[in-house]
Design an enzyme around this catalytic site. Sequence first.
Site, PDB file in Angstrom:
ATOM      1  N   GLU A 264     -11.186  -0.455  -2.056  1.00  0.00           N
ATOM      2  CA  GLU A 264     -10.162   0.564  -1.813  1.00  0.00           C
ATOM      3  C   GLU A 264     -10.723   1.926  -2.180  1.00  0.00           C
ATOM      4  O   GLU A 264     -11.324   2.098  -3.246  1.00  0.00           O
ATOM      5  CB  GLU A 264      -8.900   0.348  -2.670  1.00  0.00           C
ATOM      6  CG  GLU A 264      -7.938  -0.696  -2.204  1.00  0.00           C
ATOM      7  CD  GLU A 264      -6.667  -0.708  -3.068  1.00  0.00           C
ATOM      8  OE1 GLU A 264      -6.290   0.356  -3.613  1.00  0.00           O
ATOM      9  OE2 GLU A 264      -6.068  -1.784  -3.207  1.00  0.00           O
ATOM     10  N   LYS A 321       6.730   1.928  -0.321  1.00  0.00           N
ATOM     11  CA  LYS A 321       5.952   1.829  -1.553  1.00  0.00           C
ATOM     12  C   LYS A 321       6.618   2.664  -2.648  1.00  0.00           C
ATOM     13  O   LYS A 321       7.027   3.803  -2.408  1.00  0.00           O
ATOM     14  CB  LYS A 321       4.521   2.311  -1.330  1.00  0.00           C
ATOM     15  CG  LYS A 321       3.678   1.396  -0.448  1.00  0.00           C
ATOM     16  CD  LYS A 321       2.202   1.678  -0.618  1.00  0.00           C
ATOM     17  CE  LYS A 321       1.690   1.167  -1.944  1.00  0.00           C
ATOM     18  NZ  LYS A 321       0.234   1.296  -2.090  1.00  0.00           N
ATOM     19  N   GLU A 327       1.841   7.824  -2.823  1.00  0.00           N
ATOM     20  CA  GLU A 327       1.749   6.392  -2.547  1.00  0.00           C
ATOM     21  C   GLU A 327       2.183   6.046  -1.126  1.00  0.00           C
ATOM     22  O   GLU A 327       1.748   5.046  -0.564  1.00  0.00           O
ATOM     23  CB  GLU A 327       2.597   5.605  -3.549  1.00  0.00           C
ATOM     24  CG  GLU A 327       1.989   5.516  -4.933  1.00  0.00           C
ATOM     25  CD  GLU A 327       0.690   4.734  -4.943  1.00  0.00           C
ATOM     26  OE1 GLU A 327       0.618   3.680  -4.291  1.00  0.00           O
ATOM     27  OE2 GLU A 327      -0.273   5.194  -5.580  1.00  0.00           O
TER      28      GLU A 327
END
Length: 463
Positions: A264, A321, A327
């Site tokens: 990520e 989220k 986010e």
Amino acid sequence: MSPSILPTLLSFLLLSASALAADTGKIGINYGRIANDLPTPVKVVQLLKTQGVSRIKLYDTDSDVLKAFSNSGISLTVALPNENLTAAAASQSFTDTWVQTNIVPFHPGSNLVAIAVGNEANVDPNITSYVTPAMSNVHASLQKYSLDDKIKISSPISFSALQNSYPSSSGSFKQELLEPFIKPMLEFLKKTSSYMMVNAYPFFAYSSNSDEISLDYALFKPNAGVVDSGNGLKYESLFEAQLDAVYAAMDALKFNDLKIVVTETGWPSQGDENEVGASGPNAAAYNGNLAKRVLTGGGTPLRPNDPLDVYLFALFNENQKPGPTSERNYGLFYPNEQKVYNVPLTAAQIGDAAVAPASANNGSKVVVPPTGQTWCVANEQAGEEKLQDGLNWACGEGKADCRPIQPGATCYNPGTLVAHASYAFNSYYQMKARSTGTCDFGGAAHVVTQSPQFGSCKFPTGY
């Protein structure tokens, strides 16, 4: 941008064929689904194929998603979620059933290449000790189906697993994580010829220390660089410095032959007021420059011969989220499949994006005007800031004809941002012969096939 920087940047973007032929890294994307407005998995696969994406990482093993990817040619990393770690560590029969249900039916059709056992377990002391036993049990279950040599097993750690990260040569893991988590996992990875999965976000470091960290250093832009006082190596990006801190931490434990895959990394296109640096142009710069860095070969200063393998976060903006605004705004695409901004995802796409602000992705080398009449208009879902950025660029550096939307001119009314941005975007689009990539403006625009209607204003169809 200063004249002295421009030639350097141009040479970086316009790479030679020999450079592209070098041993390069790979770009993948994380496909998260914490949203209620995403396209179906079948449509997602179609989108990925049109973009040339060949690697995807999931956060579960949803059967509908795995079926959609069957025979797509896209390789998948799937996940055993954190909530299953305790059961997976305690029971071989649990992992036998999990593998039989979630892995075996989809291999090899869905091209499963790796399993992430848990995610960032280092941040939760209640589960860290379960990770390696769970990995071992999953591995043993794969062996029963002769899949252990086809599917790698690892567990992504967050960068917060490090006790020290600056300078990179002083990298070390937190002492409390060593015995229950880090050492057993590294031993497992070495034994199974797997690799360390790391989630690295320079955005967090920059946002928290913007008074000390150069934005250009965080975004892979030309900068003076940082010399590591411990080993004398020079770093020109925070991302590479972070990776080498992890490598140094592994080297200190005598695991210097393990590879890192970045599972990520990303940069948000929007954020709250206190999330310094969260913006569309910065997100486009970070992900775009990182992708070019990965796809043109080479490794980090400490591991120069190890190509970088990176999964960008994330495919879509995910509206459900929790947490800060950022986010919900890491996506490369909106749920309607329009790009938030342009990023090269394959070596062939490098150079397609112009050397221009992220609000205008206007530089495709492929000039193929579409058949029939088409126009470029503002995407109202992009938000006022993105529309204004695109409007400013089109009427400024883009050299669009914006005289008709000046006060008192023929297309000033209606005097709305959407109307004015649409006119400017379309002016630029028509001026560039409606070529591929000239109606994007960082996700603020899209092509339509019917003439736009804004008052009595008539939109041109060509120049």
